[in-house]
Design a protein around this motif. Sequence first.
Motif, PDB file in Angstrom:
ATOM      1  N   PHE A   1      11.068  -6.477  -7.113  1.00  0.00           N
ATOM      2  CA  PHE A   1      10.811  -5.467  -6.082  1.00  0.00           C
ATOM      3  C   PHE A   1      10.786  -6.118  -4.700  1.00  0.00           C
ATOM      4  CE2 PHE A   1       8.120  -2.978  -3.324  1.00  0.00           C
ATOM      5  CZ  PHE A   1       8.526  -1.686  -3.567  1.00  0.00           C
ATOM      6  N   ASN A   2      10.099  -7.261  -4.619  1.00  0.00           N
ATOM      7  CA  ASN A   2      10.035  -7.954  -3.335  1.00  0.00           C
ATOM      8  C   ASN A   2      11.405  -8.444  -2.882  1.00  0.00           C
ATOM      9  OD1 ASN A   2       7.332  -7.531  -3.146  1.00  0.00           O
ATOM     10  ND2 ASN A   2       6.753  -9.543  -3.939  1.00  0.00           N
TER      11      ASN A   2
ATOM     12  N   GLY B   1       2.046   2.818 -10.523  1.00  0.00           N
ATOM     13  CA  GLY B   1       2.200   1.976 -11.711  1.00  0.00           C
ATOM     14  C   GLY B   1       3.515   1.232 -11.635  1.00  0.00           C
ATOM     15  N   LEU B   2       3.660   0.262 -12.521  1.00  0.00           N
ATOM     16  CA  LEU B   2       4.904  -0.511 -12.541  1.00  0.00           C
ATOM     17  C   LEU B   2       5.774   0.018 -13.662  1.00  0.00           C
ATOM     18  CD1 LEU B   2       3.411  -4.086 -12.127  1.00  0.00           C
ATOM     19  CD2 LEU B   2       4.572  -2.718 -10.402  1.00  0.00           C
ATOM     20  N   GLN B   3       6.953   0.564 -13.340  1.00  0.00           N
ATOM     21  CA  GLN B   3       7.772   1.056 -14.439  1.00  0.00           C
ATOM     22  C   GLN B   3       9.188   0.519 -14.524  1.00  0.00           C
ATOM     23  OE1 GLN B   3       5.685   3.995 -13.399  1.00  0.00           O
ATOM     24  NE2 GLN B   3       6.331   3.550 -11.315  1.00  0.00           N
TER      25      GLN B   3
ATOM     26  N   ALA C   1      12.918   4.338  -6.527  1.00  0.00           N
ATOM     27  CA  ALA C   1      12.737   4.684  -7.936  1.00  0.00           C
ATOM     28  C   ALA C   1      11.439   4.067  -8.453  1.00  0.00           C
ATOM     29  CB  ALA C   1      13.930   4.200  -8.752  1.00  0.00           C
ATOM     30  N   GLU C   2      11.188   2.822  -8.063  1.00  0.00           N
ATOM     31  CA  GLU C   2       9.954   2.171  -8.502  1.00  0.00           C
ATOM     32  C   GLU C   2       8.730   2.875  -7.913  1.00  0.00           C
ATOM     33  OE1 GLU C   2       9.284  -0.363 -10.687  1.00  0.00           O
ATOM     34  OE2 GLU C   2       7.219   0.225 -10.238  1.00  0.00           O
TER      35      GLU C   2
ATOM     36  N   MET D   1      -1.707   3.277   3.062  1.00  0.00           N
ATOM     37  CA  MET D   1      -0.841   2.661   2.052  1.00  0.00           C
ATOM     38  C   MET D   1      -0.105   1.464   2.650  1.00  0.00           C
ATOM     39  SD  MET D   1       2.143   4.285  -0.307  1.00  0.00           S
ATOM     40  CE  MET D   1       3.417   3.243  -1.002  1.00  0.00           C
ATOM     41  N   PRO D   2      -0.315   0.265   2.081  1.00  0.00           N
ATOM     42  CA  PRO D   2       0.357  -0.913   2.635  1.00  0.00           C
ATOM     43  C   PRO D   2       1.844  -0.933   2.310  1.00  0.00           C
ATOM     44  CG  PRO D   2      -1.009  -1.541   0.775  1.00  0.00           C
ATOM     45  CD  PRO D   2      -1.144  -0.059   0.928  1.00  0.00           C
ATOM     46  N   ARG D   3       2.624  -1.600   3.179  1.00  0.00           N
ATOM     47  CA  ARG D   3       4.052  -1.722   2.920  1.00  0.00           C
ATOM     48  C   ARG D   3       4.298  -2.877   1.956  1.00  0.00           C
ATOM     49  NH1 ARG D   3       6.419  -4.618   8.400  1.00  0.00           N
ATOM     50  NH2 ARG D   3       8.370  -4.491   7.235  1.00  0.00           N
ATOM     51  N   ARG D   4       5.520  -2.956   1.427  1.00  0.00           N
ATOM     52  CA  ARG D   4       5.949  -4.048   0.558  1.00  0.00           C
ATOM     53  C   ARG D   4       5.089  -4.208  -0.681  1.00  0.00           C
ATOM     54  NH1 ARG D   4       6.852  -8.200   5.583  1.00  0.00           N
ATOM     55  NH2 ARG D   4       8.982  -7.627   6.067  1.00  0.00           N
ATOM     56  N   ILE D   5       4.706  -3.066  -1.308  1.00  0.00           N
ATOM     57  CA  ILE D   5       4.006  -3.184  -2.577  1.00  0.00           C
ATOM     58  C   ILE D   5       4.736  -2.338  -3.615  1.00  0.00           C
ATOM     59  CG2 ILE D   5       1.664  -3.773  -1.824  1.00  0.00           C
ATOM     60  CD1 ILE D   5       1.183  -0.647  -2.155  1.00  0.00           C
ATOM     61  N   PRO D   6       4.824  -2.820  -4.860  1.00  0.00           N
ATOM     62  CA  PRO D   6       5.533  -2.071  -5.905  1.00  0.00           C
ATOM     63  C   PRO D   6       4.661  -0.999  -6.550  1.00  0.00           C
ATOM     64  CG  PRO D   6       4.872  -4.209  -6.729  1.00  0.00           C
ATOM     65  CD  PRO D   6       4.425  -4.156  -5.303  1.00  0.00           C
ATOM     66  N   ASP D   7       3.373  -1.017  -6.298  1.00  0.00           N
ATOM     67  CA  ASP D   7       2.444  -0.090  -6.939  1.00  0.00           C
ATOM     68  C   ASP D   7       1.467   0.363  -5.861  1.00  0.00           C
ATOM     69  OD1 ASP D   7       0.942   1.331  -8.696  1.00  0.00           O
ATOM     70  OD2 ASP D   7       0.000  -0.409  -9.657  1.00  0.00           O
TER      71      ASP D   7
END
Lengths: 198, 540
Positions: free
Chosen positions: B83-84, B74-76, B68-69, B462-468
């Motif tokens: 997230f982590n 962006g961070l919503q 969902a994130e 695209m790196p893993r473990r990122i919220p944005d």
Amino acid sequence: MASHDPQNANGRLVLKLIGITLGMFGFGFALVPLYEVFCDITGINGKTEDEAAVYTAVEVDTSRWVTVEFLTRTNSGMPWEFEARTKRIKVNPGELHTVEFYVRNPARRDIVAQAIPSVSPGTAALYVNKTECFCFNHQPLGAGEEALMPMQFYVDPQLPEEIEVFTLQYTLYDVTEEAKEASETAALPTLDAVAVGS
Amino acid sequence: MSSATEHATTDVAHGHDEHAHDDHHHAIPTGIKRWLFTTNHKDIGTLYLWFAFIMFLVGGAMAMVIRAELFQPGLQIVDPNFFNQMTTVHGLIMVFGAVMPAFTGLANWLVPMMIGAPDMALPRMNNWSFWILPFAFAILLASLFVEGGGPAFGWTFYAPLSTTYSSDSTALFVFSVHIMGISSIMGAINVIVTIFNMRAPGMTWMKMPLFVWTWLITAFLLIAVMPVLAGVVTMVLTDKYFGTSFFDAAGGGDPVLFQHIFWFFGHPEVYIMILPAFGIISQIIPTFARKKLFGYASMVYATASIALLSFIVWAHHMFTTGMPLAAEMFFMFATMLISVPTGVKVFNWVATMWRGSMTFEVPMLFALAFIVLFTIGGLSGLMLAITPVDFQYHDTYFVVAHFHYVLVTGAVFSIMAAVYYWLPKWTGKMFDITLAKWHFWCSLISVNVLFFPMHFVGLAGMPRRIPDYALQFADFNKWISIGGFAFGLSQLIFLALLIKACRKQGEPVSDQVWEGAEGLEWEIPSPAPYHTFDTPPVVK
């Protein structure tokens, strides 16, 4: 399969398996010294010796030039200013050189530092011999003090042919807390950096 | 599998024996006490399987938060720290709470029935090894609610993320991993002792069903590496709280050492999660192809080879840590070597189906999906094994795509295949086939919408473990999230089906259940009586 005395057979096998389990638990911890010994012998993690080398008359290879670069950084939360006075130097393998590093403690408290060296490419680490280094000991600086820390080294002529440049990086860590704990239990750590600083 | 039985008459007599036996000696406690105090391998198997499924839904809910994130840049919805925590706890729960207990549950149900044993060898320890698990995960989940949050350093808990930079709840994480480890080790010891000492007369090593073989090898992997995991979390604990410096460079330690110890556990661990899957597929394919498994002996040797090789490839997770060229070459080639025994397995499954009289019942559908999709995951693993390109793939979504193909469409699909395959034997009733087919097709389509585009965003960086993330990944991520939600919802079909099955709804099934099924578990009555093989069968 379950032979004459199944209960006994189960018990014996369980003991063996628990033995393996405990052995592997120990092996996990044994990996720590094993890793250190392995890296020490092969030099693959870029760590240099943490004890002074003795400079015996090594034959200087004047036909060959190796560039040594010096990098400095401080760990996060470490306020010291830290820089190499010599950024890069061309040396003949076997020749003894001294380079200096400048440190200043801008904080309002006394700090004890520990420098950790790292050589890149890691395989060169085995061939960097330091006869004198500030990284061998804890380095205390009072609030606002500054110092020059010397490092004397020579490159082993056995350095593999393909390495023409290598980088020696020092990271400064704030070990004030650890040093305090250590001095409470044992004698004071050696304080040689300040004396040497000119 | 070498067919292996007494004649039908003894079987029937045997079945009656069972019931008589029950009535005379064992009053089964009812209610919660039955489940708390049970030492019956079937009860404990059921407990493990339900626990695993609940954890699968909990870990899945966390994956829904993650998707969902990531639905748009962006961070919503959640803050980055939470997230982590979601990525970390999702990983831990799925590995230690869903996949591993599900396999242990299957082993509990099936290993005694397959080798003709009355129960597991150490039934009381069996009860313990299950009942400490809920506490482990209660501790882990509780850590999410303490101040500062739960573990947020990734399931791999690399130092110094887990030492210097972790939240105060790290001790809870460490203790829950300790308990999970103890549980797995006890389960593994039980499986080994059962298989070594309790095989029915005539059940020689090379007559054992492949599920039993793969679990035996898995159990040895477990007792070899779970203690190493226990050791490394203990080092994290003492580094963080007691001033040791195993992984702290300032104190003479080395953070890279953490990765070596962790992956010495971690790589065999991934085979712990896939070898029993190989066993399951090797049981299912012959049944629905109505042919003997092609190359039984080579399957056993391939499994053992994979297990042995798993101990010498760990540093392929660490190519970018600055290893010397020789080490990179060694780990690259050793890793690629694993594709040989794995290839033998895939070849044997395909050869088993070759010119077989195939039918496509639900377990077979999952098994076929496993073969195709696991192979895709295996091939992306081979790409990751190539050191020079790994520098680009490392820590990107390509890695995420790879391990979800091998773990979701590999391990999880094999568990679902196993549940569909043996569920009628457990309940005595055929499950709802319509729901099962909906579950299969919805899962199959959505899982590929979910994980396939991850290859592309990963290759694009695209790196893993990122919220944005950067804008150019937006479209693919939207599709990935849609696939994720659909896959999550599809599992509710499975839940509905399982509830129906546990209420014993459905058509009664025969003892053999599936026309082509062979092996001891198909010769006992359906549903499997509470006690089986009180007198060992004779295996020819």
